[in-house]
Design an enzyme around this catalytic site. Structure first.
Site, PDB file in Angstrom:
ATOM      1  N   HIS A  41      21.480 -10.304 -22.138  1.00 43.82           N
ATOM      2  CA  HIS A  41      22.529  -9.668 -21.958  1.00 43.82           C
ATOM      3  C   HIS A  41      23.399 -10.169 -20.799  1.00 43.82           C
ATOM      4  CE1 HIS A  41      20.035  -6.962 -24.317  1.00 43.82           C
ATOM      5  NE2 HIS A  41      21.258  -6.344 -24.837  1.00 43.82           N
ATOM      6  N   GLU A  75      17.920  -0.762 -34.652  1.00 43.41           N
ATOM      7  CA  GLU A  75      18.869  -1.499 -35.087  1.00 43.41           C
ATOM      8  C   GLU A  75      19.480  -0.945 -36.326  1.00 43.41           C
ATOM      9  OE1 GLU A  75      20.171  -3.941 -33.500  1.00 43.41           O
ATOM     10  OE2 GLU A  75      18.579  -4.088 -32.129  1.00 43.41           O
TER      11      GLU A  75
END
Length: 653
Positions: A508, A379
């Site tokens: 997703h 991240e």
């Protein structure tokens, strides 16, 4: 016969008239370019303001799932869509394809694709509401533990409860229960919504002059043959996957017995991950050298009193050591690095750019584990990319392609995973590596990286066929399991039907996030890693002292400066240009992965031959039907046709 002098005079007159027209035309283009530059200054400012407002509203909802925050997000999204549509209408009035200034032409080209904002206002609102509703169903889903007799116990959420059960439990019945109930809690509620989502997404794509939403998703790769290029990458990598699949199936059969067949697909619930996308959590009972002392990074982090903040500080230190940028103060003030106890939120880890050049955040429900330690680096890689291209024009503030963005943090994690690095930062004792222990570590990484590849590929294969109409809503779930079997060699723990909607159990899918980027990133990160390790003087192909899997670019500013040069480009040039800056190559190349895992590949081939392991898999005996009633009425198929034959062949297509 006309005198030659008259002919010459007429020719000169025609030439001068032609030149006047050309000059006038060029003057018009120059004047239009001048006007376009001024327009673009205003448009970029408006885009930044709108993107900032929308990001703030989206963050508010994602970090606190209330109806009030949802309504605020939808309202602002609708306002921004109106502004984008007005800007798009103005953009299309320019003859931008003829602009001589490349940067100007490229920015206009990007603005010329409107996206979902092309929908009529009510349909735009409807599409955003559908996606938000599916995300909410996913994020708020809770299930009961196995053998629960009291509804009060039914409060197990995906993070951290179910993730932990899949990772550590070795009770096959508990694993099956957890796997099934998670999908039961989401799939049936999302199935109808997903059908509407597909229709509206396709409508938006057609309004942007694409045939369907799959073509819209692929257009940013700027290559009409990109699907073929990706397929060829998978073909390069498939033999390595088949070897690790065969070895893992053998070990799972030793552990669980006949619920794992000798030659069939692997039951998905036994692989240590809710989606069977990575298998590293089951490494403990299948290491190449089980008697070699293994360093438990999770235990070490806990023993050294690491917190979520300390994990991210450690990640930041890596980026700083290679001459990249420290996190701004706003990052530490505004990020959510641990799961709050007082509200529901979307726990799926994410990095955020607020488009003001100052505010960048991560939202992650961090647990102190080895996996979350790596996720933090992933991240923060996004944040570093944001920071490096923040001064680019608005439309260039994105990765060279979306796979680049996903690759950066994982690229750093390849160094972080090495014993060399963990010793440098004091997480492992400074002692000589045992070659058997090194292979164990490479195997564990392979269970995370190699096993992901087919999953990363098939997620969008499934959606492309849905968007194109090749797969209809009557076959959503069965097509899903057909692809899971074909590419991954996994099967569900029980028969499935179209009343189930198992793809919705993956974030997703319900969140409208294309997934091919992850497959691409897994190829690119190793291609990047190989190039940077060569530049750092830590990798030579035929030097056993400088192997790729032992490279660590920590504190190497030569590698860092080269990486920085590529990151600063954003998407100002097509991605092959950015790739060439970093690697000298203009095409994606899977040999980086093959080079990295070469010692493991050799060991797997030898081990599978020794065990006479079946390479590939026969067709699953699990069935998928239109209704659950059909499952009750019809006995399971007993087909034994195969997609692979014998111990040395590969899966056929």
């Amino acid at each position: 016969m006309i005198p030659r002098i008259i002919i010459c005079h007429l020719a000169l007159v025609c030439f001068l008239i032609y030149c006047d027209k050309i000059l006038a035309k060029d003057a018009n283009i120059e004047e239009e370019e001048y006007e376009a530059r001024n327009f673009l200054i205003l448009l970029n400012r408006q885009s930044e303001r709108d993107a900032n407002r929308l990001a703030i509203a989206q963050w508010a909802y994602a970090s606190n799932l209330t109806d009030e925050n949802l309504q605020a997000q939808l309202a602002i999204a609708s306002e921004v869509a109106k502004n984008e549509k007005e800007a798009w209408q103005r953009v299309t009035q320019f003859n931008w394809q003829r602009f001589s200034d490349y940067n100007l032409r490229r920015q206009f080209q990007k603005y010329s694709v409107l996206g979902t904002s092309a929908l009529p206002e009510e349909k735009f609102k409807q599409l955003n509401k559908i996606i938000s509703d599916m995300e909410t169903i996913y994020s708020k889903a809770k299930i009961c533990p196995k053998d629960s007799k009291d509804g009060k116990e039914c409060n197990l959420s995906l993070e951290p409860d179910l993730t932990q059960i899949l990772a550590v439990s070795r009770d096959a019945e508990e694993l099956k229960h957890t796997w099934l109930k998670w999908r039961d809690a989401i799939g049936p509620k999302c199935r109808g919504l997903y059908k509407d989502y597909v229709e509206l997404s396709n409508e938006a794509a057609r309004l942007n002059d694409f045939t369907d939403n799959s073509q819209y998703w692929l257009h940013d790769y700027e290559d009409p043959n990109f699907k073929t290029a990706v397929f060829n990458l998978w073909e390069q990598l498939k033999p390595l996957y088949l070897q690790i699949h065969a070895y893992v199936r053998t070990k799972l059969r030793e552990k669980y017995g006949d619920i794992v067949s000798e030659k069939g697909p692997i039951p998905a619930h036994l692989l240590g991950n809710m989606w069977a996308q990575t298998w590293n959590n089951v490494a403990e009972f299948m290491l190449p050298y089980p008697d070699v002392r293994d360093h438990n990074l999770t235990a070490i982090l806990i023993e050294k009193n690491y917190t979520a903040t300390e994990i991210f500080k450690t990640s930041e230190a890596f980026f700083k050591s290679i001459n990249l940028t420290a996190m701004p103060e706003t990052f530490w003030n505004n990020s959510i690095l641990e799961k709050p106890a007082n509200r529901e939120l979307i726990c799926h880890a994410s990095a955020w750019d607020f488009y003001d050049g100052k505010d960048f955040r991560i939202k992650q429900c961090t647990e102190v584990t080895d996996e979350q330690f790596i996720t933090a680096h992933h991240e923060m890689g996004h944040i570093e990319y944001f920071l490096q291209y923040k001064d680019q024009p608005f439309q260039f503030r994105e990765g060279a392609n979306d796979g680049f963005h996903e690759a950066i943090g994982d690229l750093i994690a390849l160094s972080v995973n090495s014993n060399k690095h963990l010793k440098k930062i004091g997480l492992l004792p400074n002692e000589k590596d045992d070659p058997k222990g090194v292979l164990n570590n490479l195997f564990k990484l392979g269970l995370s990286k190699i096993t992901f590849l087919p999953f990363g590929y098939l997620m969008d294969l499934w959606r492309w066929d849905i968007f194109s109409g090749k797969t209809t809503s009557e076959d959503y779930n069965c097509k899903w399991w057909e692809l899971r079997e074909k590419y991954q060699g996994v099967e569900p723990p029980v028969d499935r039907s179209e009343e189930d909607f198992d793809p919705a159990g993956k974030y997703h899918i319900v969140a409208d996030v294309p997934y091919l980027r992850y497959f691409i990133s897994f190829v690119l990160q190793y291609q990047f890693h190989r190039s940077l390790c060569e530049k750092a003087g830590q990798y030579e192909p035929n030097n056993v002292e400088k192997q790729l899997h032992e490279c660590d670019i920590y504190e190497n500013t030569v590698a860092g400066n080269l990486l920085k040069q590529m990151l600063e480009m954003g998407s100002s040039k097509p991605w092959p240009d950015a790739l060439e800056v970093l690697t000298g190559q203009r095409t994606m190349d899977a040999t980086g992965i093959l080079d990295f895992f070469k010692p493991l590949s050799k060991w797997l081939e030898e081990e599978n031959k020794k065990n006479n392991a079946f390479i590939g898999w026969e067709r699953s005996k699990k069935v998928c039907t239109r209704t659950r009633q059909e499952l009750l009425e019809n006995s399971p198929s007993s087909s034994t046709s195969t997609v692979s034959e014998g111990p040395s062949t590969t899966e056929s297509t």
